[in-house]
Design a protein around this motif. Structure first.
Motif, PDB file in Angstrom:
ATOM      1  N   LEU A 220      26.280   8.403  29.228  1.00  0.00           N
ATOM      2  CA  LEU A 220      27.665   8.311  29.675  1.00  0.00           C
ATOM      3  C   LEU A 220      28.341   9.496  28.995  1.00  0.00           C
ATOM      4  O   LEU A 220      28.203   9.675  27.781  1.00  0.00           O
ATOM      5  CB  LEU A 220      28.323   7.018  29.176  1.00  0.00           C
ATOM      6  N   ILE A 221      28.993  10.348  29.754  1.00  0.00           N
ATOM      7  CA  ILE A 221      29.619  11.539  29.184  1.00  0.00           C
ATOM      8  C   ILE A 221      31.115  11.538  29.493  1.00  0.00           C
ATOM      9  O   ILE A 221      31.511  11.506  30.658  1.00  0.00           O
ATOM     10  CB  ILE A 221      28.993  12.827  29.748  1.00  0.00           C
ATOM     11  N   CYS A 222      31.926  11.619  28.454  1.00  0.00           N
ATOM     12  CA  CYS A 222      33.377  11.636  28.652  1.00  0.00           C
ATOM     13  C   CYS A 222      33.848  13.049  28.977  1.00  0.00           C
ATOM     14  O   CYS A 222      33.554  13.989  28.254  1.00  0.00           O
ATOM     15  CB  CYS A 222      34.091  11.138  27.400  1.00  0.00           C
ATOM     16  N   ARG A 223      34.578  13.175  30.076  1.00  0.00           N
ATOM     17  CA  ARG A 223      35.022  14.509  30.488  1.00  0.00           C
ATOM     18  C   ARG A 223      36.211  14.998  29.663  1.00  0.00           C
ATOM     19  O   ARG A 223      36.602  16.149  29.749  1.00  0.00           O
ATOM     20  CB  ARG A 223      35.349  14.540  31.966  1.00  0.00           C
ATOM     21  N   ILE A 224      36.804  14.096  28.892  1.00  0.00           N
ATOM     22  CA  ILE A 224      37.930  14.506  28.056  1.00  0.00           C
ATOM     23  C   ILE A 224      37.417  15.013  26.701  1.00  0.00           C
ATOM     24  O   ILE A 224      37.605  16.164  26.350  1.00  0.00           O
ATOM     25  CB  ILE A 224      38.885  13.324  27.792  1.00  0.00           C
ATOM     26  N   CYS A 225      36.754  14.142  25.970  1.00  0.00           N
ATOM     27  CA  CYS A 225      36.369  14.494  24.598  1.00  0.00           C
ATOM     28  C   CYS A 225      34.901  14.893  24.486  1.00  0.00           C
ATOM     29  O   CYS A 225      34.428  15.234  23.407  1.00  0.00           O
ATOM     30  CB  CYS A 225      36.653  13.338  23.655  1.00  0.00           C
ATOM     31  N   ARG A 226      34.191  14.854  25.600  1.00  0.00           N
ATOM     32  CA  ARG A 226      32.790  15.289  25.627  1.00  0.00           C
ATOM     33  C   ARG A 226      31.847  14.356  24.853  1.00  0.00           C
ATOM     34  O   ARG A 226      30.691  14.714  24.609  1.00  0.00           O
ATOM     35  CB  ARG A 226      32.642  16.707  25.065  1.00  0.00           C
ATOM     36  N   LEU A 227      32.357  13.206  24.468  1.00  0.00           N
ATOM     37  CA  LEU A 227      31.506  12.235  23.777  1.00  0.00           C
ATOM     38  C   LEU A 227      30.338  11.854  24.676  1.00  0.00           C
ATOM     39  O   LEU A 227      30.484  11.709  25.882  1.00  0.00           O
ATOM     40  CB  LEU A 227      32.318  10.977  23.463  1.00  0.00           C
TER      41      LEU A 227
ATOM     42  N   GLU B 120      23.102   9.771  34.914  1.00  0.00           N
ATOM     43  CA  GLU B 120      24.141  10.463  34.146  1.00  0.00           C
ATOM     44  C   GLU B 120      25.463   9.989  34.706  1.00  0.00           C
ATOM     45  O   GLU B 120      25.707  10.134  35.891  1.00  0.00           O
ATOM     46  CB  GLU B 120      24.056  11.975  34.365  1.00  0.00           C
ATOM     47  N   ILE B 121      26.290   9.443  33.840  1.00  0.00           N
ATOM     48  CA  ILE B 121      27.581   8.962  34.302  1.00  0.00           C
ATOM     49  C   ILE B 121      28.703   9.728  33.622  1.00  0.00           C
ATOM     50  O   ILE B 121      28.866   9.677  32.404  1.00  0.00           O
ATOM     51  CB  ILE B 121      27.732   7.459  34.018  1.00  0.00           C
ATOM     52  N   TYR B 122      29.462  10.476  34.418  1.00  0.00           N
ATOM     53  CA  TYR B 122      30.601  11.228  33.897  1.00  0.00           C
ATOM     54  C   TYR B 122      31.868  10.421  34.132  1.00  0.00           C
ATOM     55  O   TYR B 122      32.023   9.809  35.192  1.00  0.00           O
ATOM     56  CB  TYR B 122      30.708  12.593  34.589  1.00  0.00           C
ATOM     57  N   GLY B 123      32.739  10.412  33.156  1.00  0.00           N
ATOM     58  CA  GLY B 123      33.977   9.662  33.319  1.00  0.00           C
ATOM     59  C   GLY B 123      34.845   9.763  32.088  1.00  0.00           C
ATOM     60  O   GLY B 123      34.870  10.800  31.426  1.00  0.00           O
TER      61      GLY B 123
END
Lengths: 131, 131
Positions: free
Chosen positions: B95-102, B119-122
């Motif tokens: 799971l990849i955060c598009r804001i903080c790149r976590l 791969e889940i972007y969100g």
DNA sequence: CTTTATGCAAATTATTTGCAGCCAA
DNA sequence: TTGGCTGCAAATAATTTGCATAAAG
């Protein structure tokens, strides 16, 4: 279902989102509408070239960028090159198959443990069972 | 938690996956280990440079490529440039955060309507509630 | 008319390749 | 020793920018 450029339709759409309905933008929209999977700027350019509608590559880049900005197309940043696809107006997120590049627009939310999914890359049902 | 290069550990790891334990590969692994979020090849190169461990940019590219090939790092193709992150050995998806790149590694399967998510972007929970 | 869009050429940026020399096993 | 690895320089490839011209509203 004819293959002629549906100029009027795209002109109206461009007017709705508030940007000028130029010949080039209509052509780009037309190419995008022929594809269900995301395509690259280079491919859009090539297809218009083959179609006898020369357009500057720079213009294609600027056009997809504008279209993305007003929400008409969605950008898929691939490895190497970005690809673009026409988008429905309703709020949605995507499921993208990494094998066949199929894109599924989904309106309902997909969340997992508080994480809000917006783009889901994986393998579609058809590719899983071997096409 | 020391900041010295844990050479032995990386050498062993490289040996395990069957590629040579060179000075440069150990250095790249060391930089990657210091980051929880994916970083670019250029950034790895820059950090080693600042650290006084010059390494060819070409080598960095070839190294992350090799490491990805043997499954030690995961590649995140971003817009513009690819980024890399050390990966756990167990089967998982992200799971990849598009804001903080976590990046969150998840072991259990996430499927939606027969679509197998890899791969889940969100947006992660923290960013959703405003950091 | 006035503003915005186009397109060419040149510049940028990320990444790859050729090839000679070096180093880990 | 010796095949894989490194690094420099040069080549690719995608995308962007400057600027003068053209077209839309």
């Amino acid at each position: 279902m004819c293959k002629l450029v549906d100029t009027a339709r795209w002109q109206a759409l461009l007017g709705d989102v508030g940007i000028r309905a130029t010949t080039q933008r209509v052509l780009v929209l037309d190419v995008l509408a022929e594809h269900t999977r995301p395509i690259s700027a280079q491919q859009i350019h090539a297809e218009l070239y083959e179609r006898g509608e020369p357009i500057g590559l720079t213009t294609v880049y600027r056009t997809v960028s504008s279209l993305a900005e007003v929400g008409l197309v969605h950008v898929f940043p691939q490895a190497g090159e970005a690809t673009y696809r026409l988008c429905g107006p309703a709020r949605h997120h995507h499921l993208i198959c990494r094998i066949c590049r199929l894109v599924i627009e989904r309106s309902q939310e997909d969340d997992v443990d508080g994480f809000h999914a917006e783009e889901i890359y994986g393998i579609c049902a058809a590719c899983r069972r071997g096409t």
